[in-house]
Design an enzyme around this catalytic site. Structure first.
Site, short mmCIF file in Angstrom:
data_model
loop_
_atom_site.label_atom_id
_atom_site.label_comp_id
_atom_site.label_asym_id
_atom_site.label_seq_id
_atom_site.Cartn_x
_atom_site.Cartn_y
_atom_site.Cartn_z
N PRO A 1 10.63 6.96 -9.22
CA PRO A 1 9.99 7.64 -10.33
C PRO A 1 8.49 7.92 -10.14
O PRO A 1 7.76 7.09 -9.59
CB PRO A 1 10.20 6.70 -11.52
N ASN A 2 8.12 9.08 -10.61
CA ASN A 2 6.73 9.56 -10.66
C ASN A 2 6.17 9.98 -9.31
O ASN A 2 5.04 10.47 -9.25
CB ASN A 2 5.81 8.51 -11.33
N ASN B 1 11.18 4.40 -1.07
CA ASN B 1 10.04 4.00 -1.89
C ASN B 1 10.58 3.95 -3.32
O ASN B 1 10.68 4.99 -3.98
CB ASN B 1 8.90 5.01 -1.78
N ARG C 1 -1.28 12.02 -10.05
CA ARG C 1 -1.50 10.57 -10.02
C ARG C 1 -2.86 10.29 -9.37
O ARG C 1 -3.49 11.17 -8.81
CB ARG C 1 -0.35 9.85 -9.30
N GLU D 1 11.74 -0.55 3.22
CA GLU D 1 11.01 -0.31 1.97
C GLU D 1 9.61 0.19 2.32
O GLU D 1 8.95 -0.38 3.20
CB GLU D 1 10.91 -1.63 1.20
N TYR E 1 -3.08 6.78 -4.37
CA TYR E 1 -1.90 7.36 -3.70
C TYR E 1 -2.23 8.41 -2.65
O TYR E 1 -1.32 8.92 -1.99
CB TYR E 1 -0.95 7.92 -4.76
N ARG F 1 -2.85 -4.95 -5.82
CA ARG F 1 -2.99 -4.32 -7.14
C ARG F 1 -2.63 -5.33 -8.26
O ARG F 1 -2.76 -6.52 -8.06
CB ARG F 1 -2.13 -3.05 -7.17
N ALA G 1 8.13 2.28 -9.19
CA ALA G 1 8.09 1.18 -10.17
C ALA G 1 9.38 0.36 -10.19
O ALA G 1 9.36 -0.83 -10.54
CB ALA G 1 7.79 1.74 -11.57
N HIS H 1 5.75 1.83 0.69
CA HIS H 1 4.86 2.15 -0.43
C HIS H 1 3.63 2.85 0.11
O HIS H 1 3.12 2.48 1.18
CB HIS H 1 4.44 0.89 -1.18
#
Ligand code: DQA
Length: 143
Positions: A9-10, A73, A17, A97, A22, A106, A76, A99
């Protein structure tokens, strides 16, 4: 070799963003980078994005059925989707995985990944290069 590169998502809204977190690429540019790096490393990448948990679960089922490696990825969903973890556990080929940012640097709620335990490994914090590094890692795993 065909692989799935799944984005949660997003991530299709990287254009709006926080670029200090990012990076500067929009989703289309990120997708192009992944596709061209995939070709460089001998993969035929099917790059997908969804904001919907059940769609991502369906794609993982497809990867399990077709025995495809996956770079994901989960965005969230990384931090709480046991359903995505359970689907990822069905894979018989490697799962990596990725990111863009480094979640460990964070907020506390990003420090847990429920996906990491069913992934071959995780690559985070290198911006779009996280995907390129994942492709290199995948190539090494499959050699
Ligand atoms: C992200 C990190 C997640 O914590 C966040 O929710 C995202 C993107 C990353 O690529 O840095 O949406 O997965």
């Amino acid at each position: 070799m065909k692989i799935l590169v799944l984005n949660g998502p997003n991530l299709a809204r990287l254009d709006i963003r926080d670029s200090s977190i990012y990076g500067d690429l929009n989703y289309g540019e990120l997708k192009n980078l992944i596709i061209s790096a995939s070709i460089t490393h001998g993969f035929d990448a099917d790059v997908r994005q969804s904001d919907d948990e059940s769609t991502i679960i369906g794609w993982l089922h497809e990867a399990a059925d077709e025995k495809l490696p996956v770079i994901i990825n989960p965005a969230a969903f990384t931090h709480y989707s046991i359903a995505i973890r359970d689907a990822a556990e069905l894979l018989t080929m490697p799962l990596i995985e990725v990111h863009l940012s480094n979640p460990m640097a964070r907020e506390d709620f990003r420090h847990t990944s429920v996906i990491a335990g069913v992934a071959q490994g995780s690559i985070a914090g290198f911006g779009p290069n996280s995907y390129v590094l994942a492709l290199i890692a995948l190539k090494n795993l499959l050699q």
